[in-house]
Design an enzyme around this catalytic site. Structure first.
Site, PDB file in Angstrom:
ATOM      1  N   SER A 130      35.450   4.569  -0.746  1.00 60.85           N
ATOM      2  CA  SER A 130      34.457   3.511  -0.942  1.00 60.85           C
ATOM      3  C   SER A 130      33.077   3.942  -0.476  1.00 60.85           C
ATOM      4  O   SER A 130      32.935   4.675   0.505  1.00 60.85           O
ATOM      5  CB  SER A 130      34.853   2.254  -0.160  1.00 60.85           C
ATOM      6  OG  SER A 130      36.120   1.801  -0.539  1.00 60.85           O
ATOM      7  N   SER A 155      38.509   3.782   7.266  1.00 61.49           N
ATOM      8  CA  SER A 155      39.389   3.385   8.372  1.00 61.49           C
ATOM      9  C   SER A 155      39.872   4.616   9.122  1.00 61.49           C
ATOM     10  O   SER A 155      40.377   5.557   8.504  1.00 61.49           O
ATOM     11  CB  SER A 155      40.608   2.628   7.856  1.00 61.49           C
ATOM     12  OG  SER A 155      40.230   1.534   7.085  1.00 61.49           O
ATOM     13  N   GLN A 174      40.674   8.032   4.426  1.00 62.80           N
ATOM     14  CA  GLN A 174      40.356   7.953   2.994  1.00 62.80           C
ATOM     15  C   GLN A 174      38.851   7.763   2.829  1.00 62.80           C
ATOM     16  O   GLN A 174      38.290   6.772   3.305  1.00 62.80           O
ATOM     17  CB  GLN A 174      41.102   6.763   2.391  1.00 62.80           C
ATOM     18  CG  GLN A 174      40.920   6.623   0.903  1.00 62.80           C
ATOM     19  CD  GLN A 174      41.263   5.225   0.433  1.00 62.80           C
ATOM     20  OE1 GLN A 174      41.114   4.251   1.173  1.00 62.80           O
ATOM     21  NE2 GLN A 174      41.714   5.103  -0.786  1.00 62.80           N
ATOM     22  N   GLU A 202      52.314   4.682  -3.198  1.00 63.53           N
ATOM     23  CA  GLU A 202      52.804   4.220  -1.904  1.00 63.53           C
ATOM     24  C   GLU A 202      54.327   4.164  -1.936  1.00 63.53           C
ATOM     25  O   GLU A 202      54.944   3.939  -2.973  1.00 63.53           O
ATOM     26  CB  GLU A 202      52.223   2.851  -1.597  1.00 63.53           C
ATOM     27  CG  GLU A 202      50.746   2.950  -1.385  1.00 63.53           C
ATOM     28  CD  GLU A 202      50.102   1.621  -1.053  1.00 63.53           C
ATOM     29  OE1 GLU A 202      49.033   1.360  -1.582  1.00 63.53           O
ATOM     30  OE2 GLU A 202      50.716   0.870  -0.277  1.00 63.53           O
TER      31      GLU A 202
END
Ligand SMILES: Cc1cc2nc3c(=O)[nH]c(=O)nc-3n(C[C@H](O)[C@H](O)[C@H](O)COP(=O)(O)OP(=O)(O)OC[C@H]3O[C@@H](n4cnc5c(N)ncnc54)[C@H](O)[C@@H]3O)c2cc1C
Length: 412
Positions: A110, A142, A107, A225
């Site tokens: 940020s 991540s 992802q 989710e």
């Protein structure tokens, strides 16, 4: 809780058992093809399962010790947006690789100056013919070093209100001009990265949805989710949970310190409240209702309880808890069994104490991240205050949005 699990001879159970009998050790591709990776999706991706059917599938696969593919960001966040806003060509190209974990996703949201206030992001995507040129950078990405693709938010129009000028892209991590540096966290694991885009050209057909529609899609990504079906571990569903800690405490004899006993009792009580709250959410979903405030408080509670579990685990061994590798069952000499133990979760962490499960030490160090990632504890409380309790919005309202709305991580 207002539901009973269907009996052992429920045809939906028997169907899963039959599949497991034919596929006792399925590959990720076989799991993807069975539809059990996203059972709530329609065929061919899923099996169109309602929440109860999903629970049955989860229970049966769990009992057979079959683990789901590990592509969490791909399966949980990228796929729903591709499904909702992607073209048929994008669905056919990307979904199979996501569900079979043959293509890992990260992802890219940020930025160094845009975390809670994500809509202020400044990475640019400028249209040039049938391409976009990307410049800027992302942080806290991540698993980016392990990924073939990323979901990328970039600003396509700097001259409109901030949340209207953002577009959403499927980004190939090997695109020329993309570089990254590792960010080593305090557990010593390399799970984060800082990613830089330097005149990176990507085909325009990697944009998903309309230009300028990225903010709406980003909110969908993070709200999508999967239904939380298991009680899960302390570390965002992974690792040990309260029950594991209590089991170790029972096995290692009574705790004499009255204050510690009180903390353990409090942890047990809070974990029970969380468990019942999760069942309440599930009960509402099974009854076809939209979960209410209980869903909003879930993240706040589970993150803080996760931190308590890890703190109690360390404090149980007193001052020894400060040493690397110590956990709730005490200490053994470093490398007693001839070397550091590999920890599978999340990536690359190692422990120095052989007889203590290294996840406790790792989990203690990692647990401070629980109340930051996925929207910080303060942002979650703002959301509950404004959207659940109906309290006045924060004063920093910009173009009709409150601060908490500037963050995409809305409650499920
Ligand atoms: C383990 C982990 C994994 C992550 N993985 C990814 C990833 O894969 N991809 C990705 O894009 N990002 C990822 N992130 C980043 C994460 O989304 C951000 O850290 C998070 O949104 C907070 O942003 P920030 O770190 O910039 O903190 P900031 O937004 O700068 O916040 C700093 C402090 O100010 C407080 N604060 C900010 N605004 C308000 C407000 N309005 N009211 C009250 N307090 C406020 C915050 O609570 C915090 O304490 C990850 C983070 C963690 C911890």
């Amino acid at each position: 809780m207002e539901f009973d699990m269907p009996p052992a001879d429920d045809p939906r159970r028997l169907a899963v058992r039959e599949w497991v009998a034919d596929n006792p050790t399925p590959s990720d591709r076989e799991l993807a093809e069975s539809g059990y990776v996203v059972p709530h999706w329609p065929q061919p991706w899923g099996v169109g399962a309602d929440p109860m059917h999903q629970l049955i599938i989860a229970e049966e696969l769990d009992a057979a010790q079959i683990l789901m593919p590990k592509n969490a960001i791909g399966i949980g966040w990228a796929a729903p947006v591709i499904w909702m806003a992607g073209t048929e060509a994008q669905k056919a190209r990307y979904l199979p690789g996501i569900f079979s974990d043959e293509e890992r996703w990260c992802q890219l949201f940020s930025e160094p100056d845009s975390g809670s206030d994500l809509a202020s992001l400044s990475t640019r995507a400028e249209r040039d013919g049938d391409e976009y040129i990307i410049n800027g950078g992302k942080i806290w990405s991540s698993g980016a070093h392990d990924s073939q693709f990323g979901i990328l938010l970039a600003r396509t129009d700097p001259d409109v209100p901030k949340h209207k000028g953002i577009s959403y892209f499927l980004f190939p991590m090997d695109a020329p001009g993309t570089t990254m540096t590792p960010v080593i966290d305090m557990t010593t694991a390399h799970s984060f990265n800082q990613v830089y885009f330097d005149d990176v050209r990507i085909p325009a057909d990697l944009r998903i949805g309309e230009e300028g529609d990225g903010w709406r899609l980003a909110k969908v990504t993070l709200a999508n989710e999967r239904v939380g079906l298991s009680s899960g571990g302390a570390l965002w569903g992974a690792g040990p949970g309260t029950d594991d800690l209590l089991e170790l405490i029972r096995a290692n004899g009574p705790v004499a310190d009255p204050l510690m006993r009180q903390r353990i009792a409090q942890l047990y009580a809070e974990s029970e409240v969380l468990r019942l709250n999760q069942l309440r959410t599930l009960s509402a979903q099974i009854a076809g209702e939209t979960p209410g405030p209980e869903a909003s408080i879930q993240k706040i509670m589970s993150d803080e309880i996760g931190q308590s579990i890890m703190e109690v685990a360390k404090d149980l061994v007193g001052a020894s808890g400060m040493l690397t590798g110590s956990g709730p069952t005490g200490l053994v000499p470093k490398n007693k069994q001839g070397g550091p133990t590999e920890v599978n979760f999340p990536r690359g962490a190692e422990a120095e104490v052989a007889d203590v499960d290294p996840i406790w030490h790792y989990g203690f160090l990692f647990s401070s991240a629980l109340t930051l990632g996925g929207g910080t504890f303060a942002i979650q409380r703002n959301i509950v205050a404004e959207h659940v309790l109906g309290l006045p919005r924060e004063p920093n309202v910009e173009q009709g949005m409150s601060w908490s709305e500037t963050r995409s991580r809305q409650p499920a």
